[in-house]
Design a protein around this motif. Sequence first.
Motif, PDB file in Angstrom:
ATOM      1  N   ASP A  13     -22.499 -30.453   1.748  1.00  0.00           N
ATOM      2  CA  ASP A  13     -22.130 -31.920   1.984  1.00  0.00           C
ATOM      3  C   ASP A  13     -22.348 -31.320   3.567  1.00  0.00           C
ATOM      4  O   ASP A  13     -21.478 -31.806   4.465  1.00  0.00           O
ATOM      5  CB  ASP A  13     -20.981 -30.867   1.666  1.00  0.00           C
ATOM      6  N   GLU A  14     -22.658 -30.116   3.767  1.00  0.00           N
ATOM      7  CA  GLU A  14     -22.569 -29.631   5.129  1.00  0.00           C
ATOM      8  C   GLU A  14     -24.142 -30.866   5.662  1.00  0.00           C
ATOM      9  O   GLU A  14     -23.483 -30.290   7.801  1.00  0.00           O
ATOM     10  CB  GLU A  14     -22.746 -28.257   5.066  1.00  0.00           C
ATOM     11  N   ALA A  15     -24.176 -31.916   5.605  1.00  0.00           N
ATOM     12  CA  ALA A  15     -25.880 -32.113   6.153  1.00  0.00           C
ATOM     13  C   ALA A  15     -25.234 -33.318   7.308  1.00  0.00           C
ATOM     14  O   ALA A  15     -24.185 -33.814   6.811  1.00  0.00           O
ATOM     15  CB  ALA A  15     -26.268 -32.938   5.555  1.00  0.00           C
ATOM     16  N   ASN A  16     -25.842 -33.399   8.022  1.00  0.00           N
ATOM     17  CA  ASN A  16     -25.752 -34.439   9.352  1.00  0.00           C
ATOM     18  C   ASN A  16     -26.628 -35.464   8.147  1.00  0.00           C
ATOM     19  O   ASN A  16     -26.336 -37.007   9.417  1.00  0.00           O
ATOM     20  CB  ASN A  16     -25.771 -34.262  10.397  1.00  0.00           C
ATOM     21  N   TYR A  17     -27.891 -34.863   8.615  1.00  0.00           N
ATOM     22  CA  TYR A  17     -28.934 -36.361   8.157  1.00  0.00           C
ATOM     23  C   TYR A  17     -29.671 -35.345   6.717  1.00  0.00           C
ATOM     24  O   TYR A  17     -29.830 -34.927   6.384  1.00  0.00           O
ATOM     25  CB  TYR A  17     -30.209 -36.028   9.337  1.00  0.00           C
ATOM     26  N   CYS A  18     -30.472 -35.957   6.223  1.00  0.00           N
ATOM     27  CA  CYS A  18     -30.717 -36.808   5.072  1.00  0.00           C
ATOM     28  C   CYS A  18     -32.165 -35.650   5.577  1.00  0.00           C
ATOM     29  O   CYS A  18     -32.957 -35.779   6.548  1.00  0.00           O
ATOM     30  CB  CYS A  18     -31.327 -37.898   4.504  1.00  0.00           C
ATOM     31  N   GLN A  19     -32.516 -34.400   3.850  1.00  0.00           N
ATOM     32  CA  GLN A  19     -33.213 -33.787   4.251  1.00  0.00           C
ATOM     33  C   GLN A  19     -34.534 -34.541   3.893  1.00  0.00           C
ATOM     34  O   GLN A  19     -35.974 -33.991   4.277  1.00  0.00           O
ATOM     35  CB  GLN A  19     -33.058 -32.488   3.485  1.00  0.00           C
ATOM     36  N   LYS A  20     -34.619 -35.970   3.157  1.00  0.00           N
ATOM     37  CA  LYS A  20     -35.704 -36.435   3.068  1.00  0.00           C
ATOM     38  C   LYS A  20     -36.276 -37.121   4.230  1.00  0.00           C
ATOM     39  O   LYS A  20     -37.696 -37.090   4.656  1.00  0.00           O
ATOM     40  CB  LYS A  20     -35.993 -36.799   1.302  1.00  0.00           C
ATOM     41  N   ASP A  21     -35.932 -38.625   5.310  1.00  0.00           N
ATOM     42  CA  ASP A  21     -36.498 -39.048   5.758  1.00  0.00           C
ATOM     43  C   ASP A  21     -35.556 -38.597   7.059  1.00  0.00           C
ATOM     44  O   ASP A  21     -36.046 -39.869   8.245  1.00  0.00           O
ATOM     45  CB  ASP A  21     -35.866 -40.764   5.441  1.00  0.00           C
ATOM     46  N   GLY A  22     -34.765 -38.394   6.844  1.00  0.00           N
ATOM     47  CA  GLY A  22     -34.150 -38.014   8.370  1.00  0.00           C
ATOM     48  C   GLY A  22     -33.121 -39.288   9.459  1.00  0.00           C
ATOM     49  O   GLY A  22     -32.771 -38.267   9.818  1.00  0.00           O
ATOM     50  N   TYR A  23     -32.600 -39.284   8.014  1.00  0.00           N
ATOM     51  CA  TYR A  23     -31.685 -40.757   7.721  1.00  0.00           C
ATOM     52  C   TYR A  23     -30.050 -40.020   8.718  1.00  0.00           C
ATOM     53  O   TYR A  23     -30.110 -38.669   7.621  1.00  0.00           O
ATOM     54  CB  TYR A  23     -31.331 -41.500   7.197  1.00  0.00           C
ATOM     55  N   SER A  24     -29.675 -40.487   9.723  1.00  0.00           N
ATOM     56  CA  SER A  24     -28.333 -39.960   9.004  1.00  0.00           C
ATOM     57  C   SER A  24     -26.723 -40.468   8.702  1.00  0.00           C
ATOM     58  O   SER A  24     -26.610 -41.548   8.244  1.00  0.00           O
ATOM     59  CB  SER A  24     -27.635 -40.897  11.227  1.00  0.00           C
ATOM     60  N   GLY A  62     -31.365 -33.103  12.836  1.00  0.00           N
ATOM     61  CA  GLY A  62     -32.141 -34.487  12.705  1.00  0.00           C
ATOM     62  C   GLY A  62     -33.905 -34.029  13.043  1.00  0.00           C
ATOM     63  O   GLY A  62     -34.511 -35.706  13.382  1.00  0.00           O
ATOM     64  N   GLU A  63     -34.096 -32.573  13.253  1.00  0.00           N
ATOM     65  CA  GLU A  63     -35.853 -32.764  14.233  1.00  0.00           C
ATOM     66  C   GLU A  63     -36.660 -32.447  12.659  1.00  0.00           C
ATOM     67  O   GLU A  63     -36.244 -32.277  11.646  1.00  0.00           O
ATOM     68  CB  GLU A  63     -35.640 -31.182  14.349  1.00  0.00           C
ATOM     69  N   SER A  64     -38.033 -32.555  13.209  1.00  0.00           N
ATOM     70  CA  SER A  64     -38.642 -33.456  12.057  1.00  0.00           C
ATOM     71  C   SER A  64     -39.900 -32.108  11.553  1.00  0.00           C
ATOM     72  O   SER A  64     -39.354 -31.353  12.802  1.00  0.00           O
ATOM     73  CB  SER A  64     -39.545 -34.517  11.948  1.00  0.00           C
ATOM     74  N   PHE A  65     -39.813 -31.549  10.281  1.00  0.00           N
ATOM     75  CA  PHE A  65     -40.559 -30.538  10.218  1.00  0.00           C
ATOM     76  C   PHE A  65     -42.265 -31.193   9.545  1.00  0.00           C
ATOM     77  O   PHE A  65     -42.802 -29.503   9.576  1.00  0.00           O
ATOM     78  CB  PHE A  65     -40.172 -29.640   9.201  1.00  0.00           C
ATOM     79  N   GLU A  66     -42.534 -32.003   9.304  1.00  0.00           N
ATOM     80  CA  GLU A  66     -43.649 -32.286   9.088  1.00  0.00           C
ATOM     81  C   GLU A  66     -44.911 -32.869  10.042  1.00  0.00           C
ATOM     82  O   GLU A  66     -45.829 -32.304   9.568  1.00  0.00           O
ATOM     83  CB  GLU A  66     -43.647 -34.284   9.104  1.00  0.00           C
ATOM     84  N   LYS A  67     -44.605 -32.619  11.345  1.00  0.00           N
ATOM     85  CA  LYS A  67     -45.530 -32.607  12.839  1.00  0.00           C
ATOM     86  C   LYS A  67     -45.731 -30.446  12.378  1.00  0.00           C
ATOM     87  O   LYS A  67     -47.152 -30.528  13.217  1.00  0.00           O
ATOM     88  CB  LYS A  67     -44.705 -32.710  13.478  1.00  0.00           C
ATOM     89  N   LEU A  68     -45.722 -29.641  11.849  1.00  0.00           N
ATOM     90  CA  LEU A  68     -45.516 -28.244  11.722  1.00  0.00           C
ATOM     91  C   LEU A  68     -46.424 -27.769  11.101  1.00  0.00           C
ATOM     92  O   LEU A  68     -46.633 -28.998   9.653  1.00  0.00           O
ATOM     93  CB  LEU A  68     -44.624 -27.586  12.115  1.00  0.00           C
ATOM     94  N   SER A  69     -47.870 -26.666  11.386  1.00  0.00           N
ATOM     95  CA  SER A  69     -48.094 -26.934   9.923  1.00  0.00           C
ATOM     96  C   SER A  69     -47.827 -25.628   8.998  1.00  0.00           C
ATOM     97  O   SER A  69     -46.658 -25.251   9.306  1.00  0.00           O
ATOM     98  CB  SER A  69     -49.652 -25.784  10.577  1.00  0.00           C
TER      99      SER A  69
END
Length: 516
Positions: A13-24, A62-69
Amino acid sequence: MIYCTKCGSPNPDEANYCQKDGYSLHNPTNLLKLTTKLTNYMQCHHCGTEQLNEAQYCYVCGESFEKLSSNHEYDKPLPIQSKKIKVRSFKRPLILAVPFVILCILFLYVFSSATINLLEKSQYTNQNIYDVEENQQHFQSYRYLIDNLNHIKAEATGMWNQQGGPSRMHSALSPIDLMMIGHLGKVNVSISEEFEAREEQSLLHEFTMRPGLAFYFLMASFSLFLVSMLYAFRAKVSDEKDWIVHTISFSTVYSLSIWLISLFSRQSNIMDHGSVSQITSYAYGSMGLLIKSFIMSFIIMLIVLSFKKGFTNQSSFAKSIKKASLALMTILLTIIILSTLIVTGIQDMSPYQLILGAALVTGVVLIVQLAIYLVNLSLFNTFEFKSMMFNDEQFKYSLLQRSEPHLYTDLLVQGFENLQSYAWVILGIMILVLYMFSRSFRKLSSREKWVSILQYSLIISVTLAGLTYAASLSFDVLYQETDEQYFIGFSSIFVFLSSLIISLIISTIGAIKVRE
């Protein structure tokens, strides 16, 4: 749960962005903040917010975590690298400064040579000061003190004997002397006698002197200004770190160069009088020149680089420097124009006649000197004429404190009274200019506004104090264990305080936003 309208994935409920695709998940104006702690979480490296381990995007920023190892540690935010000034940062700027410093010294040498060619033969005839009319004795005393620098240089180089004294020669000073005077250097002179029979040497007297002619200070400042503009085209200044590094580097190289020149400008000469020889030594205070030339070049380079294109995100200090420098240039140009009109139109005025006839004085020197006098009078500073020759008749004059006319000083009193109306005009111009430039502070926040007002006022008052110091003559003599002091000019401390108070008041009024 909140479901993403793009991919349909569930989110807290507290989310601002989607955890899967980063959509607002919300309208940007209605973004929520995390208020509860999560279990099995990691930490966003950008904002530090707690996240589910399987999240691919931060649901707050909305920062992406995919670019990190996969083995990156999320439990600690990445450190923020601060831009600190390191010693190695000065290497390139110091090398870059060398050719520009050489160019600046060449410019100053050319300007000094041109000025020497304009100097006329000294009109001081070496007659006793007390032999002239009593109301002219202050004038003769001032010319004598200024010409002393010329006379001593003539003795130290042997020119006195070659050309038959100062009344028959042009200025004995070289372009190097004018360069040192332009940097407010003090001349240290010692005169001693050497007895051939007893093979001993005794000190007759020694003195330190600064002629106090602001024109030569402005000439050195103008040379620095020209070269600083050329230097700004080559220097890469993108932030305040570069700004400070380039300023310190140039000032260091420049002040060391002036210091070295002063070391090699020392001269001495022996005048043979039979059994007794007179030794005259002439040198500039090297340490004083080192400090003063550094301060001069530092301030001028700081001002010029603050206008450099590409220097963005400036602090309030850099912006205050720009505003203050524009205000000062407007004030000084206006006053110099007015001073030119006064000098060309009223040549019988006593402030004009005061220094006319000395070997260092030309029409341009008079204009600048009168301009500084007008600035100080408009700021309620007191003109002082302190001389041991006239111990009972010390002269003081200001807009608020007027000396009674006396046989020795009536011409000076009348002359300064003729300048009163001009001084009030200058005060009005200064108030108007300070007010107009301080209006730009209205857009700042409350804290930035007061800091900018203080910095703006300090820069203006320090500059005016420096000009006042440059326009005041000082002469300290030690003669056979007897001290004599001479001072002709204005107090630089007083003008600093008065201009600071006036600037603070006017800029505060200008920075106040009037509500309609």
